[in-house]
Motif scaffolding. Structure first.
Motif, PDB file in Angstrom:
ATOM      1  N   ASP A   1      -2.722   4.289   7.173  1.00 14.45           N
ATOM      2  CA  ASP A   1      -2.419   3.936   5.782  1.00 14.45           C
ATOM      3  C   ASP A   1      -3.227   2.768   5.244  1.00 14.45           C
ATOM      4  O   ASP A   1      -3.644   2.775   4.087  1.00 14.45           O
TER       5      ASP A   1
ATOM      6  N   LYS B   1      -6.302  -0.155   5.185  1.00 15.10           N
ATOM      7  CA  LYS B   1      -7.694  -0.433   5.530  1.00 15.10           C
ATOM      8  C   LYS B   1      -7.917  -1.932   5.519  1.00 15.10           C
ATOM      9  O   LYS B   1      -7.451  -2.639   4.618  1.00 15.10           O
TER      10      LYS B   1
ATOM     11  N   HIS C   1      -5.960  -3.168   2.356  1.00 15.86           N
ATOM     12  CA  HIS C   1      -5.967  -2.340   1.147  1.00 15.86           C
ATOM     13  C   HIS C   1      -5.104  -1.104   1.372  1.00 15.86           C
ATOM     14  O   HIS C   1      -5.119  -0.514   2.455  1.00 15.86           O
ATOM     15  N   TYR C   2      -4.364  -0.734   0.317  1.00 14.80           N
ATOM     16  CA  TYR C   2      -3.550   0.478   0.368  1.00 14.80           C
ATOM     17  C   TYR C   2      -3.724   1.268  -0.924  1.00 14.80           C
ATOM     18  O   TYR C   2      -3.637   0.709  -2.024  1.00 14.80           O
ATOM     19  N   GLU C   3      -3.988   2.571  -0.789  1.00 13.45           N
ATOM     20  CA  GLU C   3      -4.126   3.462  -1.942  1.00 13.45           C
ATOM     21  C   GLU C   3      -2.770   4.089  -2.243  1.00 13.45           C
ATOM     22  O   GLU C   3      -2.278   4.920  -1.478  1.00 13.45           O
TER      23      GLU C   3
ATOM     24  N   TYR D   1      -0.460   6.407  -4.642  1.00 15.22           N
ATOM     25  CA  TYR D   1      -0.520   7.466  -5.656  1.00 15.22           C
ATOM     26  C   TYR D   1       0.854   7.594  -6.312  1.00 15.22           C
ATOM     27  O   TYR D   1       1.868   7.770  -5.634  1.00 15.22           O
TER      28      TYR D   1
ATOM     29  N   SER E   1      -4.066   3.983 -14.203  1.00 10.27           N
ATOM     30  CA  SER E   1      -4.720   4.253 -12.919  1.00 10.27           C
ATOM     31  C   SER E   1      -5.806   3.211 -12.684  1.00 10.27           C
ATOM     32  O   SER E   1      -6.549   2.842 -13.602  1.00 10.27           O
TER      33      SER E   1
ATOM     34  N   LEU F   1      -4.563  -2.979  -9.915  1.00  5.06           N
ATOM     35  CA  LEU F   1      -4.488  -3.596  -8.587  1.00  5.06           C
ATOM     36  C   LEU F   1      -3.307  -4.550  -8.538  1.00  5.06           C
ATOM     37  O   LEU F   1      -3.157  -5.417  -9.395  1.00  5.06           O
TER      38      LEU F   1
ATOM     39  N   HIS G   1      -3.835  -0.437  -4.564  1.00  4.75           N
ATOM     40  CA  HIS G   1      -4.622   0.224  -5.603  1.00  4.75           C
ATOM     41  C   HIS G   1      -3.780   1.366  -6.180  1.00  4.75           C
ATOM     42  O   HIS G   1      -3.444   2.313  -5.460  1.00  4.75           O
TER      43      HIS G   1
ATOM     44  N   ASN H   1      -3.147   4.652  -8.170  1.00  6.97           N
ATOM     45  CA  ASN H   1      -3.828   5.854  -8.642  1.00  6.97           C
ATOM     46  C   ASN H   1      -2.795   6.783  -9.280  1.00  6.97           C
ATOM     47  O   ASN H   1      -1.818   7.164  -8.626  1.00  6.97           O
TER      48      ASN H   1
ATOM     49  N   TRP I   1      -1.567  10.190 -10.304  1.00  8.74           N
ATOM     50  CA  TRP I   1      -1.855  11.542  -9.826  1.00  8.74           C
ATOM     51  C   TRP I   1      -1.745  12.556 -10.963  1.00  8.74           C
ATOM     52  O   TRP I   1      -0.714  12.649 -11.635  1.00  8.74           O
TER      53      TRP I   1
END
Length: 374
Positions: A259, A261, A268-270, A272, A303, A306, A328, A330, A332
């Protein structure tokens, strides 16, 4: 905080000094504080060790780079069993590793000279790789690993070398125009050790060593990075003829987390979120190194937004706090819709609130990145 002196200050060189300048500076100090020149002088011995420790780091490009970035924490205090990269160096280490620096000025060769003149041989180092999870890196961990190494075989007995009478050196007298000149050199029979193997058990090699597995416990501090090398002093191969054991060099490998990075101390986490959650707001859960955190998505979230969770990243190896977790957002966009869903969205197509109306306060991607890292 480390109480060690800056390595560049110890050698009296600048950070831009060349390899040749660093070596020259070390040799000057080593000759000045050499034990043979300063017998029974503890202060000189400590200065001798300090200079050798500084040279060990600054003469190695990898260690020097880590020192320049992290300071003493990057190259010491990170090992198990005592001693870091340069920490815990003893006289055996110094004479074994840097004996050639003295250029024969004291007749030390590649190992430490015992009081009787014989040479102590240091065993070779071993290198292993250890894979760490993100949790291991963030919290620190103690690992036990199995090492196949050379050890002194039981039952080996030694006898004194008859060529040098255990001194490890032989004397020669040369006649010159100015008279007799006496010189000394390493004993060719025992290679300076002052002894030879008198009896060795089956399975031992010519130096009285055999292979054996050993479990080594390694304490790994929080904040280490991919490619870093830790040193466990004295856990390498045994030194021939009961010499000084080598070291165990542990190279860090980081496993990829499903999950999160990593970027230095930051994570960091993306995340959605659905169009509905972004429009009217919602609470979501994001993964941490341990557990989860609830994050509020404000109504009208765009979208690319941060969010920063302070102190939820990786600890600094220097001990100066923790990094952050950057979430981050995003939004969907559905790829498939039912007929009724299409009808609902179609009815909203011309609604004023659904038309893009970015204000001057809305920031683009590059401006957002500037805010994050400045």
């Amino acid at each position: 905080m480390s109480n060690k002196r800056d390595y560049y200050e110890v050698l009296g060189v600048s950070k831009s000094a060349s390899d040749a300048e660093i070596k020259k500076a070390y040799r000057k100090l080593a000759l000045k504080y050499h034990p043979d020149k300063n017998p029974d002088d503890k202060a000189a011995e400590e200065s001798f060790k300090e200079a050798a420790e500084a040279y060990e780091i600054l003469s190695n490009s990898d260690k020097k780079a880590r020192y320049d970035r992290f300071g003493h924490q990057g190259v010491g205090g990170a090992s198990g069993g005592g001693g870091g990269f340069g920490g815990g160096m003893d006289m055996d280490d110094i004479f074994s590793q840097f004996g050639d620096i003295f250029g024969g000025a004291f007749g030390g060769g590649g190992g430490r000279q015992r009081s009787g003149g014989s040479r102590v041989i240091k065993g070779s180092d071993l290198r292993v790789k250890i894979k760490l999870s993100l949790k291991d890196v963030a919290l620190g961990v103690t690992k036990k690993i199995k090492v196949n190494k050379l050890v002194n075989a039981e039952g080996v007995t030694f006898n004194t070398c008859t060529t040098c009478n255990g001194q490890g050196r032989v004397m020669r007298v040369m006649e010159t125009m100015l008279g007799a000149m006496q010189t000394q050199s390493t004993c060719p029979t025992c290679n300076g050790t002052g002894k030879f193997i008198d009896k060795k058990p089956n399975g031992a090699d010519a130096q009285g060593l055999k292979r054996q597995e050993e479990i080594v416990e390694i304490s790994i501090p929080a904040g280490v990075e991919e490619g870093m090398q830790l040193k466990v002093a004295g856990k390498g191969n045994a030194g021939p003829f009961n010499g000084v054991p080598g070291d165990l060099l542990v190279v860090i490998e980081e496993e990829v987390d499903a999950d999160l990075k990593r970027e230095s101390e930051n994570l960091h986490y993306e995340a959605y979120v659905s169009f509905v959650d972004a429009a009217i707001g919602a609470d979501i859960h994001v993964p941490l190194v341990e557990g989860k955190a609830k994050v509020k998505i404000e109504p009208g979230t765009q979208s690319g937004k941060l969010l920063r969770l302070k102190g939820k990243g990786i600890p600094s190896l220097n001990g100066y706090g923790k990094g952050d977790l950057l979430v981050h957002i995003n939004v969907w966009t559905p790829k498939k819709l039912s007929k009724s869903e299409e009808d609902i969205l179609e009815s909203l197509r011309n609604s004023e609130n659904f038309k893009p109306q970015p204000s001057k306060k809305e920031k683009g991607f590059f401006d957002k990145m500037k805010d994050i890292f400045h």
